[in-house]
Write an enzyme that holds these catalytic residues in place. Structure first.
Site, PDB file in Angstrom:
ATOM      1  N   LYS A   1       0.819  -1.066   0.000  1.00 45.77           N
ATOM      2  CA  LYS A   1       0.192   0.029  -0.097  1.00 45.77           C
ATOM      3  C   LYS A   1       1.013   1.278  -0.079  1.00 45.77           C
ATOM      4  O   LYS A   1       1.579   1.476   0.940  1.00 45.77           O
ATOM      5  CB  LYS A   1      -0.959  -0.029   1.112  1.00 45.77           C
TER       6      LYS A   1
ATOM      7  N   SER B   1      -3.354   7.008   4.835  1.00 45.49           N
ATOM      8  CA  SER B   1      -3.497   8.207   5.922  1.00 45.49           C
ATOM      9  C   SER B   1      -4.549   7.534   6.793  1.00 45.49           C
ATOM     10  O   SER B   1      -4.957   6.352   6.353  1.00 45.49           O
ATOM     11  CB  SER B   1      -4.331   9.545   5.237  1.00 45.49           C
TER      12      SER B   1
ATOM     13  N   ASP C   1      -4.701  -1.313   6.934  1.00 47.13           N
ATOM     14  CA  ASP C   1      -4.746  -1.951   5.763  1.00 47.13           C
ATOM     15  C   ASP C   1      -3.540  -2.313   5.353  1.00 47.13           C
ATOM     16  O   ASP C   1      -3.366  -3.735   4.749  1.00 47.13           O
ATOM     17  CB  ASP C   1      -5.288  -0.792   4.662  1.00 47.13           C
TER      18      ASP C   1
ATOM     19  N   GLY D   1      -4.438   0.750  -3.808  1.00 48.25           N
ATOM     20  CA  GLY D   1      -4.452   1.879  -3.842  1.00 48.25           C
ATOM     21  C   GLY D   1      -5.130   2.654  -2.949  1.00 48.25           C
ATOM     22  O   GLY D   1      -5.359   1.849  -1.846  1.00 48.25           O
ATOM     23  N   ALA D   2      -5.533   4.000  -2.649  1.00 49.66           N
ATOM     24  CA  ALA D   2      -6.125   4.631  -1.759  1.00 49.66           C
ATOM     25  C   ALA D   2      -7.482   5.428  -2.165  1.00 49.66           C
ATOM     26  O   ALA D   2      -7.220   6.234  -3.164  1.00 49.66           O
ATOM     27  CB  ALA D   2      -5.240   5.698  -0.867  1.00 49.66           C
TER      28      ALA D   2
END
Length: 173
Positions: free
Chosen positions: A38, A42, A55, A118-119
């Site tokens: 990852k 945040s 995560d 991703g985020a």
């Protein structure tokens, strides 16, 4: 055969990590070497070892190749806000170039099955005009799109799939 994918979502909190961890687990059960990463997160918690993201830790737990936390999640920010805002508040320049170098190191491990998560959604901003989707494009990875099943999800899924195709990447699932 080395397989690598970018895990994207239509939004934040749609289940990207649940899907990624499940896919890594299934691949490991089939005897494959696995590695999840990852690049930016945040909403991290300060620990004795530094900032940690749940995560990223879930991906580490399902990876058979063990890398130091900082290689799996090189950009970790405490506030649970958009990564580009969190980076700016931390005085960090968040861009494709440093993320690309870190993720190429992950891919260089040559796991049988690698996932880069991703985020947020496909077009999460990084800095300036760069988005997290630019990282997926630079890595040229097929994309697995995770859709949160809720009101509006069909439109979000179709728009995200269109953007992924327009960016020249294969939608793998």
């Amino acid at each position: 055969m080395n397989q690598a994918y970018f895990i994207a979502g239509t939004d934040t909190d749609v289940g990207k990590t649940t899907i990624a961890a499940g896919l890594l687990h299934a691949a490991r059960l089939q005897g494959m070497s696995t590695l999840g990463a990852k690049p930016v997160a945040s909403g991290c918690t300060m620990t004795a070892k530094g900032l940690r993201n749940s995560d990223a830790q879930a991906l580490i737990d399902e990876s058979s190749i063990k890398l130091p936390y900082e290689q799996v999640n090189p950009f970790a920010f405490e506030p649970a806000i958009a990564p580009h805002v969190a980076a700016r508040e931390a005085g960090v320049t968040l861009g494709v170039t440093p993320l690309l170098a870190a993720m190429r190191n992950v891919l260089d491990q040559r796991a049988d099955f690698t996932l880069i998560e991703g985020a947020g959604g496909w077009r999460v901003p990084l800095a300036g005009l760069e988005n997290l989707s630019d990282l997926a494009v630079a890595l040229d990875l097929p994309v697995i799109l995770v859709v949160g099943v809720r009101l509006g999800c069909i439109s979000h899924a179709l728009l995200s799939a269109e953007a992924i195709a327009r960016d020249g990447l294969q939608l793998a699932g």
